[in-house]
Design a protein around this motif. Sequence first.
Motif, PDB file in Angstrom:
ATOM      1  N   ASP A   1       0.809  -1.224   0.000  1.00 29.09           N
ATOM      2  CA  ASP A   1       0.000   0.000   0.000  1.00 29.09           C
ATOM      3  C   ASP A   1       0.841   1.273   0.000  1.00 29.09           C
ATOM      4  OD1 ASP A   1      -2.456  -1.366   0.001  1.00 29.09           O
ATOM      5  OD2 ASP A   1      -2.359  -1.644   2.176  1.00 29.09           O
ATOM      6  N   GLU A   2       1.987   1.242  -0.656  1.00 27.87           N
ATOM      7  CA  GLU A   2       2.793   2.448  -0.788  1.00 27.87           C
ATOM      8  C   GLU A   2       2.110   3.391  -1.778  1.00 27.87           C
ATOM      9  OE1 GLU A   2       7.127   0.287   0.029  1.00 27.87           O
ATOM     10  OE2 GLU A   2       6.639   1.050  -1.960  1.00 27.87           O
ATOM     11  N   PRO A   3       2.155   4.693  -1.534  1.00 31.35           N
ATOM     12  CA  PRO A   3       1.412   5.635  -2.375  1.00 31.35           C
ATOM     13  C   PRO A   3       1.959   5.742  -3.792  1.00 31.35           C
ATOM     14  CG  PRO A   3       2.848   6.809  -0.856  1.00 31.35           C
ATOM     15  CD  PRO A   3       2.886   5.368  -0.443  1.00 31.35           C
ATOM     16  N   VAL A   4       1.050   5.828  -4.768  1.00 27.63           N
ATOM     17  CA  VAL A   4       1.430   6.071  -6.165  1.00 27.63           C
ATOM     18  C   VAL A   4       0.854   7.418  -6.561  1.00 27.63           C
ATOM     19  CG1 VAL A   4       1.268   5.277  -8.540  1.00 27.63           C
ATOM     20  CG2 VAL A   4       1.436   3.608  -6.693  1.00 27.63           C
ATOM     21  N   THR A   5       1.718   8.389  -6.722  1.00 31.28           N
ATOM     22  CA  THR A   5       1.286   9.759  -7.008  1.00 31.28           C
ATOM     23  C   THR A   5       1.480  10.090  -8.482  1.00 31.28           C
ATOM     24  OG1 THR A   5       3.487  10.630  -6.542  1.00 31.28           O
ATOM     25  CG2 THR A   5       1.964  10.411  -4.671  1.00 31.28           C
ATOM     26  N   VAL A   6       1.100  11.320  -8.835  1.00 32.88           N
ATOM     27  CA  VAL A   6       1.324  11.786 -10.205  1.00 32.88           C
ATOM     28  C   VAL A   6       2.812  11.766 -10.520  1.00 32.88           C
ATOM     29  CG1 VAL A   6       1.143  13.773 -11.744  1.00 32.88           C
ATOM     30  CG2 VAL A   6      -0.752  13.201 -10.202  1.00 32.88           C
ATOM     31  N   GLN A   7       3.639  12.137  -9.531  1.00 29.87           N
ATOM     32  CA  GLN A   7       5.086  12.114  -9.743  1.00 29.87           C
ATOM     33  C   GLN A   7       5.576  10.710 -10.066  1.00 29.87           C
ATOM     34  OE1 GLN A   7       3.569  13.560  -7.184  1.00 29.87           O
ATOM     35  NE2 GLN A   7       4.481  15.554  -6.703  1.00 29.87           N
ATOM     36  N   VAL A   8       4.986   9.702  -9.422  1.00 32.49           N
ATOM     37  CA  VAL A   8       5.378   8.319  -9.679  1.00 32.49           C
ATOM     38  C   VAL A   8       5.064   7.932 -11.119  1.00 32.49           C
ATOM     39  CG1 VAL A   8       4.846   5.916  -9.119  1.00 32.49           C
ATOM     40  CG2 VAL A   8       5.178   7.566  -7.280  1.00 32.49           C
ATOM     41  N   ILE A   9       3.870   8.291 -11.581  1.00 30.40           N
ATOM     42  CA  ILE A   9       3.467   7.950 -12.945  1.00 30.40           C
ATOM     43  C   ILE A   9       4.347   8.663 -13.964  1.00 30.40           C
ATOM     44  CG2 ILE A   9       1.607   8.088 -14.629  1.00 30.40           C
ATOM     45  CD1 ILE A   9      -0.353   7.845 -12.269  1.00 30.40           C
ATOM     46  N   VAL A  10       4.532   9.985 -13.779  1.00 29.26           N
ATOM     47  CA  VAL A  10       5.346  10.761 -14.714  1.00 29.26           C
ATOM     48  C   VAL A  10       6.790  10.277 -14.702  1.00 29.26           C
ATOM     49  CG1 VAL A  10       6.252  13.049 -15.246  1.00 29.26           C
ATOM     50  CG2 VAL A  10       3.855  12.778 -14.584  1.00 29.26           C
ATOM     51  N   GLY A  11       7.338  10.080 -13.500  1.00 26.95           N
ATOM     52  CA  GLY A  11       8.722   9.619 -13.394  1.00 26.95           C
ATOM     53  C   GLY A  11       8.918   8.255 -14.035  1.00 26.95           C
ATOM     54  N   GLY A  12       7.938   7.362 -13.851  1.00 27.25           N
ATOM     55  CA  GLY A  12       8.033   6.043 -14.463  1.00 27.25           C
ATOM     56  C   GLY A  12       8.048   6.119 -15.982  1.00 27.25           C
ATOM     57  N   LEU A  13       7.218   6.981 -16.547  1.00 30.74           N
ATOM     58  CA  LEU A  13       7.204   7.151 -18.000  1.00 30.74           C
ATOM     59  C   LEU A  13       8.523   7.706 -18.514  1.00 30.74           C
ATOM     60  CD1 LEU A  13       3.595   8.572 -18.523  1.00 30.74           C
ATOM     61  CD2 LEU A  13       4.438   6.284 -19.117  1.00 30.74           C
ATOM     62  N   ILE A  14       9.109   8.645 -17.770  1.00 29.98           N
ATOM     63  CA  ILE A  14      10.399   9.207 -18.185  1.00 29.98           C
ATOM     64  C   ILE A  14      11.482   8.133 -18.165  1.00 29.98           C
ATOM     65  CG2 ILE A  14      12.201  10.874 -17.593  1.00 29.98           C
ATOM     66  CD1 ILE A  14      10.004  12.698 -16.490  1.00 29.98           C
ATOM     67  N   ILE A  15      11.439   7.272 -17.150  1.00 28.51           N
ATOM     68  CA  ILE A  15      12.400   6.172 -17.081  1.00 28.51           C
ATOM     69  C   ILE A  15      12.280   5.275 -18.299  1.00 28.51           C
ATOM     70  CG2 ILE A  15      12.978   4.045 -15.833  1.00 28.51           C
ATOM     71  CD1 ILE A  15      12.403   5.552 -13.248  1.00 28.51           C
ATOM     72  N   LEU A  16      11.059   4.979 -18.695  1.00 25.85           N
ATOM     73  CA  LEU A  16      10.851   4.124 -19.863  1.00 25.85           C
ATOM     74  C   LEU A  16      11.380   4.791 -21.138  1.00 25.85           C
ATOM     75  CD1 LEU A  16       7.330   2.615 -19.148  1.00 25.85           C
ATOM     76  CD2 LEU A  16       9.579   1.547 -18.877  1.00 25.85           C
ATOM     77  N   VAL A  17      11.293   6.110 -21.214  1.00 27.61           N
ATOM     78  CA  VAL A  17      11.880   6.815 -22.354  1.00 27.61           C
ATOM     79  C   VAL A  17      13.393   6.610 -22.362  1.00 27.61           C
ATOM     80  CG1 VAL A  17      12.335   9.085 -23.360  1.00 27.61           C
ATOM     81  CG2 VAL A  17      10.049   8.537 -22.531  1.00 27.61           C
ATOM     82  N   GLY A  18      14.008   6.666 -21.181  1.00 30.30           N
ATOM     83  CA  GLY A  18      15.444   6.411 -21.091  1.00 30.30           C
ATOM     84  C   GLY A  18      15.796   5.008 -21.559  1.00 30.30           C
ATOM     85  N   VAL A  19      14.962   4.027 -21.179  1.00 31.05           N
ATOM     86  CA  VAL A  19      15.164   2.648 -21.634  1.00 31.05           C
ATOM     87  C   VAL A  19      15.097   2.582 -23.160  1.00 31.05           C
ATOM     88  CG1 VAL A  19      14.198   0.314 -21.627  1.00 31.05           C
ATOM     89  CG2 VAL A  19      14.275   1.639 -19.510  1.00 31.05           C
ATOM     90  N   ALA A  20      14.102   3.240 -23.738  1.00 28.86           N
ATOM     91  CA  ALA A  20      13.936   3.220 -25.191  1.00 28.86           C
ATOM     92  C   ALA A  20      15.139   3.838 -25.898  1.00 28.86           C
ATOM     93  CB  ALA A  20      12.663   3.968 -25.579  1.00 28.86           C
ATOM     94  N   LEU A  21      15.697   4.911 -25.340  1.00 30.43           N
ATOM     95  CA  LEU A  21      16.875   5.543 -25.941  1.00 30.43           C
ATOM     96  C   LEU A  21      18.060   4.593 -25.952  1.00 30.43           C
ATOM     97  CD1 LEU A  21      16.879   9.230 -24.604  1.00 30.43           C
ATOM     98  CD2 LEU A  21      16.839   8.491 -26.986  1.00 30.43           C
TER      99      LEU A  21
END
Length: 322
Positions: free
Chosen positions: A271-291
């Motif tokens: 039950d750890e919190p998932v905030t907007v920052q978590v969602i946005v940060g996760g998407l940015i990480i995936l962009v780094g993976v794609a690069l």
Amino acid sequence: MTANAPDPKVTPAVWGALAIVYVVWGSTYLGIALAVETIPPLLSGAMRFFAAATLLGGFLLARSGREAFRMTRRQFFGAALVGLLLLTFGNGMVAVAEQHISTGLAALLVASVPLWLVVFRFAVRDRPRPLTLAGVLVGLAGVAALSLTGGEAGSSVGIVIILGGSLSWSVGSFLSARIAMPANAFAASAVEMLSGGAGLLVIGLATGERLDLSAISGRSWAGLVYLILVGSLVGFTSFAWLLGHAPISLVSTYAYVNPVVAVALGALVLDEPVTVQVIVGGLIILVGVALVISTERAKRRSAEKDGARARPEQQAVPRTVD
């Protein structure tokens, strides 16, 4: 895989093994959190790595005999040093830090490892390609965005501890490709786990940790068994296979995906919190993976076209037994 080997092709088997590393190593942060609920963190790590080393060593002896463990004294001490850096001061600090911060935040801070590796590579004048560097920086930007939740997820003490552990992890990863190591990767891992477990045991006892078997909960036992059988053995077996069958820059993308898995599991199970920052940060990480992946694919295609060989910079993968 040596620096002069041809760049491996990405096959369906590679994607399958990579998926195992993504999910399994991402889930170890949850396993650690469950284990340290009722087991002292350093002693839990010692139990984990002693057990995993015994199982792995026994398997190697049964399959290949003593020949698998043939190594020079220099190779043995090289593996032992890497084990101390990766497991005692790297993984051990993760367990300590998770007493103060969430599993998701811990995984995200460990994602600073590739940045340290890039710094070390610059120090030895081994510069990565611009897009590889861009992938690292983009991934760390995602980590920064996710770390904005750190104020409610943990404490500054935990953040300092895990960043120190990440630095040790990076040094161990960097040295493992540049010092004498056993020829058999699995034998090297067994030595690393024995060394890392011994270091955790000594430091744990020296700092006052004591093991009370009657106080260990079923959840902690389950977490520890998962870390031994799945995290250390299944995860590392897949990782070791990937080192010889996949581009190193592709293998190293686990450092970006693991935090996403850890955040998701932390939210679902703890039950750890998932905030907007978590969602946005996760998407940015995936962009780094794609690069990183796209850069490695372009490099492989260019190597196949020109008959080029893989460059030494590929050896800077974060090598770890998670």
